[in-house]
Scaffold this motif. Structure first.
Motif, PDB file in Angstrom:
ATOM      1  N   GLU A 193      17.868 -63.603  44.724  1.00  0.00           N
ATOM      2  CA  GLU A 193      17.040 -63.832  43.543  1.00  0.00           C
ATOM      3  C   GLU A 193      15.643 -63.204  43.726  1.00  0.00           C
ATOM      4  OE1 GLU A 193      17.913 -67.864  41.900  1.00  0.00           O
ATOM      5  OE2 GLU A 193      15.790 -67.709  41.306  1.00  0.00           O
ATOM      6  N   PHE A 196      15.937 -59.533  43.248  1.00  0.00           N
ATOM      7  CA  PHE A 196      16.125 -59.189  41.832  1.00  0.00           C
ATOM      8  C   PHE A 196      14.797 -59.301  41.072  1.00  0.00           C
ATOM      9  CE2 PHE A 196      20.983 -60.019  41.190  1.00  0.00           C
ATOM     10  CZ  PHE A 196      21.248 -58.930  42.001  1.00  0.00           C
ATOM     11  N   ARG A 197      14.031 -60.353  41.371  1.00  0.00           N
ATOM     12  CA  ARG A 197      12.775 -60.585  40.632  1.00  0.00           C
ATOM     13  C   ARG A 197      11.789 -59.431  40.784  1.00  0.00           C
ATOM     14  NH1 ARG A 197      12.642 -65.354  38.228  1.00  0.00           N
ATOM     15  NH2 ARG A 197      13.761 -67.113  39.162  1.00  0.00           N
ATOM     16  N   CYS A 199      12.718 -56.298  41.399  1.00  0.00           N
ATOM     17  CA  CYS A 199      13.535 -55.076  41.393  1.00  0.00           C
ATOM     18  C   CYS A 199      13.092 -54.088  40.298  1.00  0.00           C
ATOM     19  CB  CYS A 199      14.977 -55.515  41.163  1.00  0.00           C
ATOM     20  SG  CYS A 199      16.131 -54.194  40.985  1.00  0.00           S
ATOM     21  N   LEU A 202      18.275 -51.446  39.746  1.00  0.00           N
ATOM     22  CA  LEU A 202      19.487 -52.110  40.268  1.00  0.00           C
ATOM     23  C   LEU A 202      20.662 -51.159  40.047  1.00  0.00           C
ATOM     24  CD1 LEU A 202      21.012 -54.725  41.275  1.00  0.00           C
ATOM     25  CD2 LEU A 202      21.414 -55.219  38.866  1.00  0.00           C
ATOM     26  N   LEU A 223      21.968 -62.385  38.162  1.00  0.00           N
ATOM     27  CA  LEU A 223      21.517 -61.202  37.415  1.00  0.00           C
ATOM     28  C   LEU A 223      20.445 -61.534  36.378  1.00  0.00           C
ATOM     29  CD1 LEU A 223      25.000 -59.559  36.822  1.00  0.00           C
ATOM     30  CD2 LEU A 223      23.213 -58.742  38.364  1.00  0.00           C
ATOM     31  N   LEU A 226      16.651 -60.801  36.643  1.00  0.00           N
ATOM     32  CA  LEU A 226      16.075 -59.444  36.612  1.00  0.00           C
ATOM     33  C   LEU A 226      14.903 -59.396  35.635  1.00  0.00           C
ATOM     34  CD1 LEU A 226      19.332 -57.287  36.426  1.00  0.00           C
ATOM     35  CD2 LEU A 226      17.645 -57.200  38.278  1.00  0.00           C
TER      36      LEU A 226
END
Ligand SMILES: NC(=O)c1ccc[n+]([C@@H]2O[C@H](COP(=O)([O-])OP(=O)(O)OC[C@H]3O[C@@H](n4cnc5c(N)ncnc54)[C@H](OP(=O)(O)O)[C@@H]3O)[C@@H](O)[C@H]2O)c1
Length: 296
Positions: A193, A196-197, A199, A202, A223, A226
């Motif tokens: 997580e 993703f935060r 990112c 991806l 997901l 994001l």
């Protein structure tokens, strides 16, 4: 396509091909023959179904036939490496060959997957230097992409169903560019997580979401964390809008499927075989048409 070409084939024509197992769904023949026709070259591009145990014999035979070269697709890209007489630096580095040139009895191996992946990002002026990237998948494509991103100055977290594979790959890439790659455990939701935060890019380099299993795909990853600024690049292009792309668009992200990567890796192969600038728009149109006719 072949029928229209066959009637014109003369003694000076030469052959290019693709070896895969299976190979019948490959878009490469439509794409490459469209480029050949657009430039009126005395070439024809043919698919060959070659099983893994026949790869070495097939390559020797095609070399003896003075073919121009071949593309290699699943499952031959890694197996071909020790069968080459020489490797271009990218193919050598990633241990994968998707383009072979037959040159006076010698087999020269190239990999155009990295260029195919990067070109659509460059076209969008995506800033890769310093970007925080996450790759899902550590197979052949994940590997080529990790090296391409490393070369571009990005930082990359890599997640794979089989963690030993992504762990090994991250360690290997860190030998080349210290500290750029980090392995994440798929099951460690907190760590994933956090990645993703923050990112910027991806990439899905797994077959998850690919037709005909696209309806039942379950993305067991956070997901929806994001940020809307993330760009989501799914290497899958069947269907054109994957489940991953739908979820990402719900989060406000821009997305792209893998068709442009396919076209650009093929365009680079064409350039290597012919020395001619490939008609990329023609190739993309042919790939799209073939894809639509397969889906109809
Ligand atoms: N658009 C393009 O031009 C382009 C080019 C190359 C590849 N691709 C696509 O990219 C994908 C990967 O290709 P590849 O050559 O890397 O294949 P590969 O070498 O066979 O690797 C497959 C990867 O997907 C993972 N995987 C497979 N099934 C999975 C599942 N059910 N759940 C989670 N992970 C799964 C594997 O994990 P494990 O290590 O755990 O097995 C591995 O990381 C394919 O869909 C291929 O069509 C597209």
């Amino acid at each position: 396509m072949l029928d229209s070409i066959k009637s014109h084939i003369g003694g000076d024509w030469r052959v290019i091909g693709v070896l895969g197992y299976p190979v019948q769904h490959s878009l490469s023949p439509a794409m490459q023959n469209a480029a050949i026709q657009a430039l009126s070259l005395p070439l024809v591009y043919v698919p060959f179904e070659v099983s893994p145990e026949h790869l070495a014999t097939a390559l020797d035979g095609l070399s003896a036939l003075n073919m121009v070269g071949v593309n290699l697709t699943i499952p031959h890209k890694e197996a071909a490496v020790p069968l080459m007489d020489a490797l271009a630096s990218r193919a050598d580095r990633i241990g994968s060959v998707n383009t072979v040139v037959f040159d006076g009895g010698k087999k020269i191996g190239y990999s155009t997957d990295g260029i195919g992946f990067l070109t659509p990002l460059h076209e969008r002026r995506f800033q890769l230097k310093g970007a925080q990237c996450v790759i899902i998948g550590a197979g052949g494509a994940g590997r080529a992409i990790l090296y391409a991103l490393g070369e571009s100055g990005a930082s990359v977290s890599i997640i794979n169903r089989t963690p030993t594979r992504s762990e090994r790959l991250a360690a290997e890439v860190n030998q080349v560019w210290p500290g750029i790659a980090k392995h994440l455990e798929w099951a460690d939701k907190t760590e994933v997580e956090a990645a993703f935060r923050s990112c910027d890019l991806l990439v899905n380099a797994t077959p998850l979401g690919m037709a005909p299993h696209d309806k039942e795909v379950e993305w067991d990853l956070p997901l929806r964390t994001l940020p809307s600024t993330a760009f989501v690049y799914d290497l899958v292009y069947r269907p054109a809008k994957t489940r991953l792309m739908e979820i990402a668009e719900d989060c406000g992200c821009e997305t792209m499927n893998g068709l442009k990567m396919l076209v650009h890796q093929g365009a680079e192969s064409f350039r290597i075989w012919t020395g001619i600038t490939p008609p990329v728009a023609v190739m993309e149109r042919a790939a799209l048409e073939q894809l639509r006719s397969c889906e109809a």
